[in-house]
Write a protein that holds these residues in place. Structure first.
Motif, PDB file in Angstrom:
ATOM      1  N   ILE A 310      -9.559   5.713 -24.562  1.00  0.00           N
ATOM      2  CA  ILE A 310      -9.350   6.350 -23.263  1.00  0.00           C
ATOM      3  C   ILE A 310     -10.688   6.627 -22.603  1.00  0.00           C
ATOM      4  N   TYR A 311     -11.623   7.169 -23.358  1.00  0.00           N
ATOM      5  CA  TYR A 311     -12.952   7.459 -22.808  1.00  0.00           C
ATOM      6  C   TYR A 311     -13.623   6.180 -22.322  1.00  0.00           C
ATOM      7  N   GLY A 312     -13.571   5.129 -23.140  1.00  0.00           N
ATOM      8  CA  GLY A 312     -14.196   3.871 -22.754  1.00  0.00           C
ATOM      9  C   GLY A 312     -13.582   3.282 -21.504  1.00  0.00           C
ATOM     10  N   MET A 313     -12.250   3.324 -21.395  1.00  0.00           N
ATOM     11  CA  MET A 313     -11.581   2.767 -20.222  1.00  0.00           C
ATOM     12  C   MET A 313     -11.901   3.569 -18.974  1.00  0.00           C
ATOM     13  N   VAL A 314     -11.895   4.887 -19.087  1.00  0.00           N
ATOM     14  CA  VAL A 314     -12.156   5.721 -17.914  1.00  0.00           C
ATOM     15  C   VAL A 314     -13.600   5.596 -17.456  1.00  0.00           C
ATOM     16  N   SER A 315     -14.545   5.634 -18.410  1.00  0.00           N
ATOM     17  CA  SER A 315     -15.964   5.556 -18.035  1.00  0.00           C
ATOM     18  C   SER A 315     -16.281   4.264 -17.300  1.00  0.00           C
ATOM     19  N   GLN A 316     -15.669   3.160 -17.714  1.00  0.00           N
ATOM     20  CA  GLN A 316     -15.913   1.888 -17.046  1.00  0.00           C
ATOM     21  C   GLN A 316     -15.000   1.703 -15.846  1.00  0.00           C
ATOM     22  N   GLY A 317     -13.772   2.230 -15.919  1.00  0.00           N
ATOM     23  CA  GLY A 317     -12.854   2.123 -14.790  1.00  0.00           C
ATOM     24  C   GLY A 317     -13.373   2.833 -13.559  1.00  0.00           C
ATOM     25  N   ILE A 318     -14.050   3.963 -13.764  1.00  0.00           N
ATOM     26  CA  ILE A 318     -14.644   4.691 -12.644  1.00  0.00           C
ATOM     27  C   ILE A 318     -15.697   3.835 -11.954  1.00  0.00           C
ATOM     28  N   VAL A 319     -16.490   3.118 -12.747  1.00  0.00           N
ATOM     29  CA  VAL A 319     -17.518   2.241 -12.185  1.00  0.00           C
ATOM     30  C   VAL A 319     -16.876   1.100 -11.399  1.00  0.00           C
ATOM     31  N   TYR A 320     -15.859   0.460 -11.987  1.00  0.00           N
ATOM     32  CA  TYR A 320     -15.196  -0.650 -11.319  1.00  0.00           C
ATOM     33  C   TYR A 320     -14.493  -0.199 -10.038  1.00  0.00           C
ATOM     34  N   SER A 321     -14.053   1.053 -10.008  1.00  0.00           N
ATOM     35  CA  SER A 321     -13.363   1.570  -8.814  1.00  0.00           C
ATOM     36  C   SER A 321     -14.324   1.989  -7.717  1.00  0.00           C
TER      37      SER A 321
END
Length: 354
Positions: A310-321
């Protein structure tokens, strides 16, 4: 007329209760929701290239989160875990680049030092009766000082570079820093077309999670871990080796810190004196999100791994968004509070569901 009385001790448990009793169920649902959200809202997140990035970020956090989860189930905390990752990497770097020690010998020396730090933490906690939070906080500052002042005193700087020129570096890199490429060329014209790079840290993460889960659920040691965290005094009275179990858990956390230190060192060929510093609470958050209770005696290695995912997805998802990356800290706080509330609700629901 005879009245039959059903013994409540042998009453059946509903499937819902069995599912809710699993510590990782909340993290599993949250991981699915977060993946779906970023997969729909961004074009890159669910692509092979995007997945390679957030899987790599989650893997090193996940290894530590699983080890920290074991320790938390055992009723203790370790705030020195992050500093150990940088400490072990610096030991290998200094011994090989400055003193010419064989790289595999340096790796073994760093492992021995890490395990020694873990043993000291565990012995101090058990012998003094001091809270592990305080003991390991002290160890954290000691290691941070060694990483900064000690490294600067030995080599005149606070970073190790040029590791790729060390003999047998490629051998060590194949174990700790290699990459497996999986092609999706058979899906042309879709977002899934491309290469998925799976880093060695991901395989180590899966292996650590599998071994930790097996220990917790299938071995006597796992029973000891749950018992010393849930009721230490009672565990001691029935013959559980409390001292050995808890010292072993601290050494396990330190060993995981060594592993992450090697993975970071051999994937980048450099190490900074502040590597790992500040990650301690992230490991704890991932473990709590995965179902571990702050009071010990309850938790899951799989749940901690999902928390790291979850942490990995959110940390990178925020960047992609395209969002401000500082929102990640706010999300961690919300995630921690939500996890604590959800874990409590799940436990109560599991107790009443039949």
């Amino acid at each position: 007329m005879t009245t039959l009385t059903v013994d409540e001790r042998i009453s059946s448990t509903s499937t819902l209760a069995k599912v809710l009793k699993r510590p990782e169920i909340g993290a599993f649902v949250a991981a699915l929701a977060i993946f779906a959200f970023f997969a729909v809202s961004t074009d890159v997140f669910a692509t092979p290239a995007g997945a390679s990035t957030w899987l790599r970020g989650a893997s090193t956090i996940g290894i530590m989160a699983v080890a920290v989860a074991l320790l938390m189930i055992g009723g203790e905390f370790d705030l020195s875990a992050g500093a150990i990752t940088g400490f072990t990497g610096l030991v290998v770097g200094i011994l090989t680049t400055e003193y010419g020690l064989n790289i595999w010998a340096a790796i073994l020396v760093s492992l021995g030092l890490a395990l020694a730090v873990g043993a000291v933490n565990g012995i101090l906690v058990m012998r003094t009766g001091l809270p592990s939070f305080i003991v390991t906080l002290g160890t954290f500052f000691v290691l941070q000082g060694i990483d900064l002042a000690g490294t600067k005193a030995l080599i005149g700087q606070v970073a190790i570079q040029g590791m790729s020129n060390v003999p047998y570096y490629d051998q060590a890199k194949s174990v700790f820093g290699s990459t497996l490429t999986i092609g999706f060329d058979w899906m042309p014209g879709t977002r899934f077309d491309g290469n998925l790079s799976v880093f060695a840290s991901v395989f180590w993460w899966l292996a650590v999670t599998a071994v930790a889960t097996w220990i917790l659920l299938r071995t006597r040691t796992g029973n000891w871990i749950f018992s010393v965290g849930g009721a230490q005094q009672s565990a001691r009275q029935v013959g559980v080796p409390v001292f050995k179990t808890k010292v072993g858990l601290f050494m396990t956390t330190a060993g995981a810190g060594w592993l992450v230190g090697m993975l970071l060192l051999f994937s980048t060929s450099t190490v900074q004196s502040n590597t790992g510093v500040g990650q301690e609470f992230i490991y704890i958050i991932c473990a709590v999100v995965g179902g571990c209770l702050m009071t010990g005696g309850y938790g899951s290695a799989i749940g901690a791994a999902l928390g790291a995912l979850i942490y990995g997805m959110v940390s990178q998802g925020i960047v992609y968004s395209g969002w401000d990356n500082n929102w990640l800290r706010a999300f961690l706080g919300v995630m921690l509070l939500a996890a604590v509330l959800l874990n409590e609700w799940v436990r109560k629901r599991a107790e009443t569901a039949r």
